[in-house]
Motif scaffolding. Structure first.
Motif, short mmCIF file in Angstrom:
data_model
loop_
_atom_site.label_atom_id
_atom_site.label_comp_id
_atom_site.label_asym_id
_atom_site.label_seq_id
_atom_site.Cartn_x
_atom_site.Cartn_y
_atom_site.Cartn_z
N ALA A 81 0.83 -1.21 0.00
CA ALA A 81 0.00 0.00 0.00
C ALA A 81 0.86 1.25 0.00
N ARG A 82 2.00 1.19 0.68
CA ARG A 82 2.88 2.35 0.76
C ARG A 82 3.50 2.67 -0.59
N HIS A 83 3.74 1.64 -1.43
CA HIS A 83 4.37 1.86 -2.72
C HIS A 83 3.36 2.00 -3.85
N SER A 84 2.10 2.30 -3.52
CA SER A 84 1.10 2.45 -4.56
C SER A 84 1.02 3.90 -5.04
N CYS A 85 2.11 4.63 -4.93
CA CYS A 85 2.16 6.02 -5.38
C CYS A 85 2.06 6.06 -6.90
N ASP A 86 1.63 7.19 -7.40
CA ASP A 86 1.52 7.38 -8.84
C ASP A 86 2.89 7.16 -9.49
N PRO A 87 2.98 6.27 -10.48
CA PRO A 87 4.28 5.98 -11.12
C PRO A 87 4.91 7.20 -11.77
N ALA A 88 4.13 8.21 -12.11
CA ALA A 88 4.70 9.41 -12.72
C ALA A 88 5.62 10.15 -11.76
N PHE A 89 5.47 9.89 -10.47
CA PHE A 89 6.28 10.60 -9.48
C PHE A 89 7.34 9.71 -8.83
N GLN A 90 7.43 8.44 -9.26
CA GLN A 90 8.49 7.57 -8.76
C GLN A 90 9.82 8.14 -9.24
N HIS A 91 10.79 8.14 -8.38
CA HIS A 91 12.13 8.68 -8.66
C HIS A 91 12.06 10.16 -9.01
N GLY A 92 11.14 10.86 -8.37
CA GLY A 92 11.02 12.30 -8.58
C GLY A 92 11.91 13.08 -7.63
N VAL A 93 11.62 14.36 -7.53
CA VAL A 93 12.36 15.26 -6.65
C VAL A 93 11.41 15.72 -5.56
N VAL A 94 11.79 15.48 -4.30
CA VAL A 94 11.00 15.93 -3.16
C VAL A 94 11.48 17.31 -2.76
N ILE A 95 10.56 18.22 -2.54
CA ILE A 95 10.89 19.58 -2.13
C ILE A 95 10.10 19.93 -0.88
N GLY A 96 10.81 20.35 0.16
CA GLY A 96 10.15 20.84 1.37
C GLY A 96 9.74 22.28 1.14
N PHE A 97 8.44 22.57 1.29
CA PHE A 97 7.94 23.90 0.93
C PHE A 97 7.02 24.43 2.02
N ASP A 98 7.30 25.67 2.46
CA ASP A 98 6.43 26.30 3.45
C ASP A 98 6.02 27.72 3.05
N GLY A 99 6.39 28.15 1.86
CA GLY A 99 6.02 29.48 1.39
C GLY A 99 7.03 30.56 1.73
N SER A 100 8.08 30.25 2.46
CA SER A 100 9.09 31.24 2.81
C SER A 100 9.95 31.54 1.58
N MET A 101 10.75 32.60 1.70
CA MET A 101 11.62 32.98 0.58
C MET A 101 12.64 31.89 0.26
N SER A 102 13.22 31.27 1.29
CA SER A 102 14.21 30.22 1.02
C SER A 102 13.55 28.99 0.40
N SER A 103 12.30 28.69 0.78
CA SER A 103 11.63 27.55 0.15
C SER A 103 11.19 27.89 -1.27
N GLU A 104 10.93 29.16 -1.56
CA GLU A 104 10.63 29.58 -2.94
C GLU A 104 11.85 29.38 -3.83
N ARG A 105 13.03 29.75 -3.31
CA ARG A 105 14.27 29.54 -4.08
C ARG A 105 14.54 28.04 -4.28
N ALA A 106 14.29 27.26 -3.23
CA ALA A 106 14.48 25.81 -3.33
C ALA A 106 13.50 25.21 -4.35
N LEU A 107 12.28 25.72 -4.38
CA LEU A 107 11.29 25.25 -5.35
C LEU A 107 11.74 25.54 -6.78
N ALA A 108 12.28 26.74 -7.01
CA ALA A 108 12.76 27.09 -8.35
C ALA A 108 13.89 26.14 -8.77
N TYR A 109 14.79 25.83 -7.85
CA TYR A 109 15.88 24.90 -8.18
C TYR A 109 15.32 23.50 -8.44
N ALA A 110 14.38 23.06 -7.62
CA ALA A 110 13.80 21.71 -7.77
C ALA A 110 13.03 21.58 -9.08
#
Length: 173
Positions: free
Chosen positions: A28-57
């Motif tokens: 059940a844990r590995h039933s994630c959408d295959p389009a996102f397997q081996h993707g890039v995880v980004i921690g996002f909270d709306g702050s300026m540093s997370s905005e820059r991290a999102l742009a890089y990701a």
């Protein structure tokens, strides 16, 4: 009485397929959408540093041809409630920031370049980012750096994550 069978009633409904193998928690844990397997995880909270991290990701996901898993770890702060002379009760206060972030991200033109999803979690930020990375078998986790007194006292999320993560962690200043 050997060889005697009792016939099943005609109106009996079958609740479950007896030949079906129940799904385990690991499956059940590995039933994630295959389009996102081996993707890039980004921690996002709306702050300026997370905005820059999102742009890089976004650039990282685009170059690798993978999806973007945007993770918001909600602040669920216990609040003490006093009811007369009764002992204090701790109430879990939900964070509605994820809904606001989801609407902002849905309207963002720069996210049209890559497939993305928004995942909300509650708990320790480092643990939840690593858990999502494991669930999606992410190639990397991208976070923004923490600035300020809180990061110096308690240690930054990026530093703690880099020490404990089982996959590459990219810290964007």
């Amino acid at each position: 009485m050997a060889g005697h069978e009792i016939p099943e009633p005609a109106d009996r409904k079958q609740v479950a397929d007896p030949s079906a193998i129940p799904e385990t928690a690991e499956d059940a844990r590995h039933s994630c959408d295959p389009a996102f397997q081996h993707g890039v995880v980004i921690g996002f909270d709306g702050s300026m540093s997370s905005e820059r991290a999102l742009a890089y990701a976004i650039g990282m996901a685009r170059r690798s041809g993978s999806g973007l898993i945007i993770v918001h770890v909600a602040n669920r702060l216990p609040t003490t409630v006093w009811a007369g002379c009764e002992p204090p009760v701790f109430v879990d206060v939900p964070d509605h920031r994820t809904e606001v972030l989801g609407l902002e991200l849905a309207c963002a033109d720069y996210l049209a370049e890559v497939p993305w999803i928004l995942v909300e979690r509650g708990g320790d930020i480092c643990h939840e980012l690593e858990e999502v990375g494991r669930e999606y078998e992410a190639d990397a986790i991208v976070v923004g750096s923490t600035h300020g007194l809180v990061g110096r006292i308690f240690g930054s999320v990026a530093g703690r994550l880099a020490r404990r993560a089982q996959r590459p962690v990219v810290v964007i200043p």
